[in-house]
Motif scaffolding. Sequence first.
Motif, PDB file in Angstrom:
ATOM      1  N   MET A   1      32.986  14.583  28.429  1.00 25.73           N
ATOM      2  CA  MET A   1      31.894  15.206  29.275  1.00 25.73           C
ATOM      3  C   MET A   1      31.650  14.626  30.436  1.00 25.73           C
ATOM      4  SD  MET A   1      29.489  15.270  25.579  1.00 25.73           S
ATOM      5  CE  MET A   1      30.063  13.693  25.163  1.00 25.73           C
ATOM      6  N   ASP A   2      30.603  15.428  31.179  1.00 25.07           N
ATOM      7  CA  ASP A   2      30.558  14.963  32.458  1.00 25.07           C
ATOM      8  C   ASP A   2      29.061  15.761  32.616  1.00 25.07           C
ATOM      9  OD1 ASP A   2      29.890  13.299  34.802  1.00 25.07           O
ATOM     10  OD2 ASP A   2      31.163  14.616  35.936  1.00 25.07           O
ATOM     11  N   HIS A   3      28.187  15.421  33.549  1.00 24.29           N
ATOM     12  CA  HIS A   3      27.166  16.362  34.061  1.00 24.29           C
ATOM     13  C   HIS A   3      27.617  17.119  35.050  1.00 24.29           C
ATOM     14  CE1 HIS A   3      24.202  13.116  32.352  1.00 24.29           C
ATOM     15  NE2 HIS A   3      24.417  14.026  31.433  1.00 24.29           N
ATOM     16  N   HIS A   4      27.050  18.455  34.997  1.00 23.40           N
ATOM     17  CA  HIS A   4      27.478  19.344  36.158  1.00 23.40           C
ATOM     18  C   HIS A   4      26.152  19.637  37.051  1.00 23.40           C
ATOM     19  CE1 HIS A   4      25.268  22.894  34.224  1.00 23.40           C
ATOM     20  NE2 HIS A   4      25.572  22.290  33.215  1.00 23.40           N
TER      21      HIS A   4
ATOM     22  N   PRO B   1      34.428  18.503  36.831  1.00 25.85           N
ATOM     23  CA  PRO B   1      34.246  17.443  35.967  1.00 25.85           C
ATOM     24  C   PRO B   1      34.582  16.272  36.693  1.00 25.85           C
ATOM     25  CG  PRO B   1      35.022  19.396  34.738  1.00 25.85           C
ATOM     26  CD  PRO B   1      35.089  19.682  36.124  1.00 25.85           C
ATOM     27  N   GLY B   2      33.738  15.116  36.294  1.00 29.42           N
ATOM     28  CA  GLY B   2      33.995  13.846  37.212  1.00 29.42           C
ATOM     29  C   GLY B   2      33.263  13.677  38.336  1.00 29.42           C
ATOM     30  N   MET B   3      32.892  14.540  39.083  1.00 32.18           N
ATOM     31  CA  MET B   3      31.865  14.647  40.157  1.00 32.18           C
ATOM     32  C   MET B   3      30.734  13.736  39.855  1.00 32.18           C
ATOM     33  SD  MET B   3      32.226  17.876  42.523  1.00 32.18           S
ATOM     34  CE  MET B   3      33.554  18.458  43.653  1.00 32.18           C
ATOM     35  N   ALA B   4      30.183  13.963  38.956  1.00 27.58           N
ATOM     36  CA  ALA B   4      28.966  13.468  38.745  1.00 27.58           C
ATOM     37  C   ALA B   4      28.920  11.959  38.415  1.00 27.58           C
ATOM     38  CB  ALA B   4      28.052  14.009  37.562  1.00 27.58           C
TER      39      ALA B   4
ATOM     40  N   MET C   1      31.777  10.648  30.083  1.00 29.14           N
ATOM     41  CA  MET C   1      31.376  10.225  28.584  1.00 29.14           C
ATOM     42  C   MET C   1      32.158  10.988  27.413  1.00 29.14           C
ATOM     43  SD  MET C   1      27.141  10.736  29.044  1.00 29.14           S
ATOM     44  CE  MET C   1      27.188  11.923  30.387  1.00 29.14           C
ATOM     45  N   GLY C   2      32.052  10.348  26.280  1.00 28.41           N
ATOM     46  CA  GLY C   2      32.973  10.834  24.959  1.00 28.41           C
ATOM     47  C   GLY C   2      34.101  10.173  25.008  1.00 28.41           C
ATOM     48  N   THR C   3      35.139  10.850  24.355  1.00 24.63           N
ATOM     49  CA  THR C   3      36.501  10.601  24.165  1.00 24.63           C
ATOM     50  C   THR C   3      36.729   9.287  22.995  1.00 24.63           C
ATOM     51  OG1 THR C   3      36.673   8.762  25.819  1.00 24.63           O
ATOM     52  CG2 THR C   3      37.180  11.114  26.501  1.00 24.63           C
TER      53      THR C   3
END
Length: 566
Positions: free
Chosen positions: A337-340, A493-496, A500-502
């Motif tokens: 996950m990542d924030h958008h 994804p990743g830009m923010a 998280m997660g995995t």
Amino acid sequence: MINLNLKANTNHTFDAIVIGSGISGGWAAKELCEKGLKVLMLERGKQLEHIKDYTTATAAPWETPYRGAVTNDQKKDHPYLIRERVYSEFNENYWMKDSESPYLEEKRFDWTRGNIVGGRSIMWGRGSLRLSNLDFEANAKEGIGIDWPIRYEDLAPWYSHVEAFAGISGQAEGLPHLPDGVFQPPMEMNCFEKQVKTRLEAKFPERRMTIFRTANLTQPIGDRGKCQYRDRCARGCPFGAYFSTQSSTLPAATKTGNLTLVTDAIVNSIIYDENKGKATGVRVIDKHSKEITEFYARIIFLNASTLGSTFILLNSVSNRFPNGLGNDSGVLGHYLMDHHFHAGASGSSDEFQDKYFYGQRPAGFYIPRFRNIGKDKRSYLRGFGYTGYSSRSGWARGIAELGIGNTFKDYLSEPGNWQMGLMGFGECLPYEDNRVTLDNSIKDAWGQPVLKFNVDFRENEKQMRKDMDQDAVEMLEAAGLKNVTPFNRDSYPGMAIHEMGTARMGKDPKTSVLNKWNQVHAAKNIFVTDGACMTSSACQNPSLTYMALTARAANYAVEELKKQNL
């Protein structure tokens, strides 16, 4: 190395090994050292000494060769990193070279990686927000993913513990979905922001505008001075005014005499003893000589960052764990996950023409989540919060003007209208097929496989983004701003930089990697307390939660060691 424990170093044996020296790794080292353990901290990056190595911290743009820009050769070495603004001449030595540590993308993912002691704690945005039970309970209530194995009450005292030490400035607001914390005095909003706040909250009583809660000191703590409002945080702060490993947790761990720090140490894998049913140590590649060394310990804290920790677990294969250490559930690497973000609005105002602001405040303001709370129900799940900032436009506004002579010069010598922007940060749901895997088709500079990403945002996030810009327009117009313009730019994804997660926490070993104490279910002496452990992302900046989880897990680990359970 610092505070070298010669006997332990000779035997390569310690009480605890901490992998990574970033925000969570620094906390693990501090807590374990202060509890009396001999700790080895392994950092793949180079040494970065507090103050001495912040070589551009006081440099003006014209005092550097390229005025902050990076060269074409540097761009070639950082093809992924140059996508974002974080990489500049001012801190170009802080980042890992993509050319040495490449990765693969089935779908675009922007992986931002530090290459120094302190990791991204030197360059982070410092937003420090607590999660609430609205976040910890959401998965269970909505039937999404799996339930968190903890609730806010489990973490609340540890939030307080890390806030008091780190130094978080902020304003108490009494919002149950954004719990208050242990705050230093808040930074002050400027006159324009105060007026916007008054108008906004009068129009929308359920929406709150507050100064951002940030890990920048407004009062000194020990040797750390208060913020000087220079807004050059990403270069390293010689005043120690914001929380970082170098300014805070590393000095505390060093003071105990229990810490050994080894830099340029690339952790390749964790050693698992099938007879003992637990990990016994780690294999480390020396960055320069490429020599492999093994270090041993009773417990291991994995804090190499979400994706670094996941790489190490996936790469730690054995007869017992052919698909990665602790991966009995098969979920390791999934639910990334990542924030958008990059959605919101901006506008201007010709009010307060006789007012200005002091310095370069390193914290904006924040509008906490108000969607899908209480009676508000939307077409999507979860919600978003807004970060915002205001200023007065400067001389650069003249670039688009046609002017000449004294009148034009006088025009540009005075500040222009007030401007304000709101940008939403939205929650991403945990999707099983948002994943990262190991790929052996190419190798990094040390002969290791690389990570391959297959991650994207889905319909729920796309629906949320419509509200993120429309609500921003609505609020700015209600506050009296003019020329209000929405924006909804690409957000990959990743830009923010909130990955998280995995290696998520959960109650059931069949569906999770970690238990409620951040222990690997199948190897209880391994603790993962960085972003990999997150079961959902919420919409708040996550680093404060990593700190609290780490302190909590370290306390539990030491108690278990005393009971000889590990």
